[in-house]
Design a protein around this motif. Sequence first.
Motif, short mmCIF file in Angstrom:
data_model
loop_
_atom_site.label_atom_id
_atom_site.label_comp_id
_atom_site.label_asym_id
_atom_site.label_seq_id
_atom_site.Cartn_x
_atom_site.Cartn_y
_atom_site.Cartn_z
N VAL A 63 9.04 18.13 -41.42
CA VAL A 63 9.73 16.97 -41.99
C VAL A 63 9.25 15.70 -41.30
CG1 VAL A 63 11.97 15.89 -42.36
CG2 VAL A 63 11.77 18.37 -42.46
N PHE A 64 8.87 14.71 -42.08
CA PHE A 64 8.53 13.38 -41.56
C PHE A 64 9.66 12.43 -41.94
CE2 PHE A 64 3.80 12.91 -40.66
CZ PHE A 64 3.58 14.26 -40.46
N LEU A 65 10.14 11.68 -40.96
CA LEU A 65 11.20 10.71 -41.25
C LEU A 65 10.79 9.35 -40.73
CD1 LEU A 65 13.49 13.32 -39.86
CD2 LEU A 65 14.25 12.23 -41.95
N THR A 66 11.19 8.31 -41.45
CA THR A 66 10.93 6.96 -40.97
C THR A 66 12.24 6.18 -41.01
OG1 THR A 66 10.40 6.08 -43.16
CG2 THR A 66 8.56 6.92 -41.86
N ASN A 67 12.36 5.20 -40.16
CA ASN A 67 13.53 4.33 -40.23
C ASN A 67 13.18 2.94 -39.75
OD1 ASN A 67 13.98 4.03 -37.30
ND2 ASN A 67 14.60 6.18 -37.35
N ALA A 68 14.11 2.02 -39.98
CA ALA A 68 14.03 0.69 -39.39
C ALA A 68 15.06 0.67 -38.26
CB ALA A 68 14.38 -0.36 -40.43
N ALA A 69 14.72 0.02 -37.17
CA ALA A 69 15.62 0.04 -36.02
C ALA A 69 15.54 -1.27 -35.26
CB ALA A 69 15.26 1.21 -35.09
N GLY A 70 16.64 -1.59 -34.58
CA GLY A 70 16.65 -2.74 -33.69
C GLY A 70 16.12 -2.32 -32.33
N ASP A 167 15.74 2.96 -26.52
CA ASP A 167 14.70 1.96 -26.76
C ASP A 167 14.90 1.29 -28.11
OD1 ASP A 167 13.17 2.49 -24.35
OD2 ASP A 167 12.69 4.42 -25.26
N ALA A 168 15.38 2.08 -29.08
CA ALA A 168 15.60 1.56 -30.43
C ALA A 168 16.96 2.06 -30.93
CB ALA A 168 14.49 2.04 -31.36
N VAL A 169 17.63 1.23 -31.74
CA VAL A 169 18.93 1.65 -32.27
C VAL A 169 18.95 1.53 -33.79
CG1 VAL A 169 20.29 1.11 -30.21
CG2 VAL A 169 19.94 -0.66 -31.92
N GLY A 170 19.58 2.51 -34.43
CA GLY A 170 19.67 2.51 -35.89
C GLY A 170 20.87 3.32 -36.35
#
Length: 241
Positions: A63-70, A167-170
């Motif tokens: 499974v490949f997942l992508t997201n946008a994160a702060g 490091d990143a939050v979403g």
Amino acid sequence: MDVFLLNDVCLKYADIPNFPRSTVHGHPCVCMQGRFHLVTTCACGFQITLPMRVFKLLGVETVFLTNAAGGPQPGLQVGDVMVIKDHINMPGFAGNNPLAGPNDERFGVRFPCMSDAYDRELRQLALDVAAELGYCEFMQEGVYCVLGGPSFETIAECRMLHSLGADAVGMSTAHEVIVARHAGMRCFALSLISNRAVMDYDSQEKANHEEVLETGRQRAEQLEKLVSTMVARLERNNNSF
Ligand SMILES: O=P(O)(O)O[C@H]1O[C@H](CO)[C@@H](O)[C@H]1O
């Protein structure tokens, strides 16, 4: 319209029994267009992760997942692509784990291991492919922290999350990974750093969804190239790395 794509078969979400409906605008991804978030389903992680179990039943192995994160990590810039090496499931600390409730043994064990959640070989493949494509200057690796949302974080929360190792939050991805790993699928995930997490009381910056979408548009082509090159490499190697 929300659709589920597998090879050349295209199914409407509405035609799959019990499949949730996507309500957040702007979340296209490789195999599924339209994702589900904890906040849209009254904190029921089971429903938003149902697609992972559908993938498993269809024979999907990776499974490949992508997201946008702060990005609370000062070393991360807007537009950076962060290969996720680990996650912090913040709602999980309050008992909100997508595997809570009776365990379905047909998918996996009651107490699945998560210390190997993000596949080491796929992470290395991403960094190798990024180097070949000349993307090194915006490639990073780090820890993703999932939050319940939908409100963005306060300054105090961003500071706390950074000190905890985020490091990143979403607001996505970790639940899907937990269910996919429970079912024995390999997982790879990327965060596009779409906005800086506000850490300073004097800052005039404000997190907002428009900036998130705009950063996504700006990096879309490179992200697509990175992921499609990785997938082609995997296919050539018969899904092994
Ligand atoms: O994680 P994805 O689906 O990329 O979306 C992220 O962007 C939205 C906030 O702008 C939230 O839904 C957050 O989770």
